[in-house]
Scaffold this motif. Structure first.
Motif, mmCIF file in Angstrom:
data_model
loop_
_atom_site.group_PDB
_atom_site.id
_atom_site.type_symbol
_atom_site.label_atom_id
_atom_site.label_comp_id
_atom_site.label_asym_id
_atom_site.label_seq_id
_atom_site.Cartn_x
_atom_site.Cartn_y
_atom_site.Cartn_z
ATOM 1 N N VAL A 6 45.858 53.391 30.003
ATOM 2 C CA VAL A 6 45.327 53.256 31.355
ATOM 3 C C VAL A 6 46.298 52.379 32.135
ATOM 4 O O VAL A 6 46.574 51.249 31.735
ATOM 5 N N ILE A 7 46.807 52.907 33.235
ATOM 6 C CA ILE A 7 47.673 52.129 34.116
ATOM 7 C C ILE A 7 46.803 51.693 35.294
ATOM 8 O O ILE A 7 46.248 52.523 36.003
ATOM 9 N N VAL A 8 46.680 50.385 35.464
ATOM 10 C CA VAL A 8 45.831 49.840 36.524
ATOM 11 C C VAL A 8 46.709 49.154 37.556
ATOM 12 O O VAL A 8 47.594 48.377 37.213
ATOM 13 N N GLY A 9 46.462 49.461 38.809
ATOM 14 C CA GLY A 9 47.186 48.830 39.897
ATOM 15 C C GLY A 9 46.250 47.990 40.736
ATOM 16 O O GLY A 9 45.070 48.293 40.859
ATOM 17 N N ALA A 33 38.570 45.735 28.411
ATOM 18 C CA ALA A 33 39.680 46.489 27.808
ATOM 19 C C ALA A 33 40.085 45.895 26.461
ATOM 20 O O ALA A 33 40.321 46.631 25.486
ATOM 21 N N LYS A 34 40.168 44.584 26.392
ATOM 22 C CA LYS A 34 40.520 43.933 25.114
ATOM 23 C C LYS A 34 39.473 44.210 24.048
ATOM 24 O O LYS A 34 39.813 44.504 22.896
ATOM 25 N N THR A 80 45.567 46.959 24.452
ATOM 26 C CA THR A 80 46.456 45.821 24.655
ATOM 27 C C THR A 80 47.112 45.967 26.025
ATOM 28 O O THR A 80 47.221 47.074 26.558
ATOM 29 N N PHE A 81 47.568 44.867 26.582
ATOM 30 C CA PHE A 81 48.209 44.882 27.891
ATOM 31 C C PHE A 81 49.716 44.851 27.699
ATOM 32 O O PHE A 81 50.240 44.025 26.957
ATOM 33 N N VAL A 82 50.392 45.777 28.363
ATOM 34 C CA VAL A 82 51.845 45.894 28.264
ATOM 35 C C VAL A 82 52.416 46.098 29.660
ATOM 36 O O VAL A 82 51.708 46.475 30.586
#
Length: 135
Positions: free
Chosen positions: A82-85, A108-109, A114-116
């Motif tokens: 998922v790409i969040v803006g 999300a966690k 994971t956040f990248v």
């Protein structure tokens, strides 16, 4: 240094010319906006128009918090991305930042995501992207 190989298309404008320029100039990918979608390894994805969900991005098509949670759930279940803006503007309140954004991050966690950075995410999914030579 600026990593120009990863573009975010202004206002998510889907334009073939922008995609052609991105490819010509050696960009790895470009990201759109206002889409209730995520990158899924089981589907062919145009790397020059990756889907991005807007979080509180009124001008560029945000998704509701419930839609974002559904995207997170689907991405977690399907090993997706998922790409969040976001857009920072006067409408960002302490409540929004400290409550809703933190809730989205924790959700999300807890779902196992994971956040990248865009660069890291692209590299993880690169084998699955469609290299469409029509652009």
């Amino acid at each position: 240094l600026l990593d120009w190989k990863f573009w975010v298309i202004p206002y998510g404008a889907y334009q073939t010319e922008l995609q052609k320029m991105a490819k010509k100039w050696g960009c790895k990918c470009a990201v759109g906006i206002g889409q209730n979608a995520y990158v899924n390894k089981s589907e062919v994805v145009n790397r020059f128009y990756l889907p991005r969900a807007g979080f509180n991005a009124q001008e560029t098509g945000s998704v509701s918090f419930e839609q974002l949670k559904a995207l997170i759930d689907s991405a977690a279940a399907n090993n997706g991305w998922v790409i969040v803006g976001t857009h920072i503007y006067d409408g960002w309140t302490d409540d929004l930042l400290n409550t809703k954004f933190a809730e989205m991050v924790n959700y999300a966690k807890n779902a196992g995501l994971t956040f990248v950075t865009l660069n890291e995410g692209y590299r993880q999914f690169e084998p699955y992207f469609q290299y469409n030579e029509m652009y």
